[in-house]
Motif scaffolding. Structure first.
Motif, PDB file in Angstrom:
ATOM      1  N   THR A   1     -41.709 -95.182 -80.084  1.00 51.48           N
ATOM      2  CA  THR A   1     -41.041 -96.046 -80.504  1.00 51.48           C
ATOM      3  C   THR A   1     -39.545 -95.698 -81.018  1.00 51.48           C
ATOM      4  OG1 THR A   1     -43.182 -96.976 -81.285  1.00 51.48           O
ATOM      5  CG2 THR A   1     -41.324 -98.027 -82.362  1.00 51.48           C
TER       6      THR A   1
ATOM      7  N   ASN B   1     -41.535-100.921 -77.911  1.00 49.44           N
ATOM      8  CA  ASN B   1     -40.635-101.187 -78.764  1.00 49.44           C
ATOM      9  C   ASN B   1     -40.372-102.613 -78.673  1.00 49.44           C
ATOM     10  OD1 ASN B   1     -38.918 -98.597 -79.412  1.00 49.44           O
ATOM     11  ND2 ASN B   1     -39.865 -98.194 -77.296  1.00 49.44           N
TER      12      ASN B   1
ATOM     13  N   ARG C   1     -42.758-104.284 -85.414  1.00 50.28           N
ATOM     14  CA  ARG C   1     -42.326-103.648 -84.423  1.00 50.28           C
ATOM     15  C   ARG C   1     -41.501-102.405 -84.806  1.00 50.28           C
ATOM     16  NH1 ARG C   1     -40.364-109.347 -81.272  1.00 50.28           N
ATOM     17  NH2 ARG C   1     -42.392-109.517 -80.284  1.00 50.28           N
TER      18      ARG C   1
END
Length: 351
Positions: free
Chosen positions: A125, A191, A105
């Motif tokens: 992101t 995200n 992530r």
């Protein structure tokens, strides 16, 4: 190169012309400060570019290592499945997968097709966890504010017969809200937020429903349905506010205990006492809203059977049935999983 030289010459010529003016001590001192600050800023910019280039190299290296780590984890899992004695290691491999996903992530994610369509090929992101958490908090506060505003306007439409143009503006605002909500949720997923696919489909269906309602012309059947829809919208807004309060308090407590991720937007794990209270409080309200939506679909179907010629009616009926049944299925599945967890926790506490 010629352009740069010309610019440099013109700048030096300008500086020579202004040198008598800059000979003043105060102006000269101030100008020196400007040049020093700009030179420092330029050095910082170059240093930032070098660091970004280094970060890009590290990200490429991490992507290669992630592929290798994924292959090794899958290989280890296959060994556990083949050997029954080693099944106790499943908890360990789950923790390793969780650690793997947390690392993944941190890297830029491929945007969803919707984000590509709306924003183009762009990295959504956020690099820092604090920025992600701030964005998620803004999303939750945005949803709460818009639900309260929607509640006020729906109540106004119930008690005061609005002109069709005013209602069209309200419906356009609802479309904007759900479109914005969907885009924000796709950014949250990129995200690290865990949002179920159904709720994204629900938002798409709601946008279609409000769009059909927006194009429905003034008439007897429109007025009948519009009154029912505004009452339904008011009730749903109240339920969403209650749900927001429950989820916010639950997530705040779980993050403090280290049982929830900072990017979670729904509660997946609560204490036994809180789980009983949450289910008994929220579930009846949610089911009433979902059954109400099915009832709206039935009413629209009756309009169609009575001979209403507006083309929007059958499509609105289908959307209402689809959203209502889908919501009941999703809520029932979530409630069943939590009730099973409730029984498991009760047994664990009694033993």
């Amino acid at each position: 190169m010629v352009g740069r030289a010309t610019n440099c010459c013109s700048y030096s010529d300008l500086l020579n012309k202004l040198s008598p003016i800059l000979s003043d001590s105060k102006l000269k001192e101030s100008w020196s400060a400007v040049e020093i600050n700009l030179r420092s800023l330029d050095k910082a910019r170059l240093r930032r570019q070098d660091l970004l280039l280094e970060v890009s190299k590290v990200e490429k290296e991490m992507n290669c290592l992630l592929k290798m780590a994924s292959i090794s984890l899958k290989g280890f899992e296959s060994l556990i499945k083949e050997d029954k004695v080693k099944k106790d290691l499943s908890c360990l491999i789950k923790e390793k997968w969780k650690h793997f996903m947390n690392i993944k992530r941190c890297l830029p994610q491929t945007p969803s097709p919707l984000l590509k369509l709306v924003l183009g090929e762009i990295n959504v992101t956020l690099p820092h966890l604090s920025d992600r958490f701030r964005y998620k908090s803004n999303y939750e506060n945005f949803k709460l504010r818009m639900n309260i505003i929607g509640l006020l306007f729906s109540l106004l439409a119930i008690f005061i017969k609005l002109h069709r143009f005013a209602e069209a503006l309200l419906q356009a605002a609802q479309m904007w809200f759900y479109l914005t909500l969907t885009i924000r949720e796709h950014i949250l997923i990129a995200n690290g937020s865990n949002i179920r696919v159904w709720w994204l489909l629900h938002h798409y269906g709601t946008v279609a429903t409000v769009g059909l309602l927006l194009t429905w012309p003034e008439g007897f059947y429109y007025r009948q349905f519009s009154y029912l829809f505004h009452i339904f919208s008011s009730y749903v807004a109240v339920v969403h506010v209650l749900q927001f309060q429950y989820q916010t308090k639950g997530l705040y407590r779980l993050r403090a205990l280290g049982k929830a991720d900072a990017m979670d937007i729904t509660v997946e794990d609560v204490r036994l006492k809180d789980l009983k209270g949450a289910l008994s409080l929220l579930l009846p309200f949610l089911l009433v809203a979902q059954l109400w939506q099915i009832f709206l679909g039935y009413e629209l179907f009756q309009f169609f059977k009575e001979g209403c010629t507006d083309w929007q009616v059958p499509y609105l009926s289908f959307c209402s049935f689809f959203l209502g049944l889908g919501n009941i299925y999703a809520t029932s599945a979530t409630a069943c999983s939590k009730f099973l967890r409730l029984r498991y926790l009760a047994r664990a506490q009694s033993s």
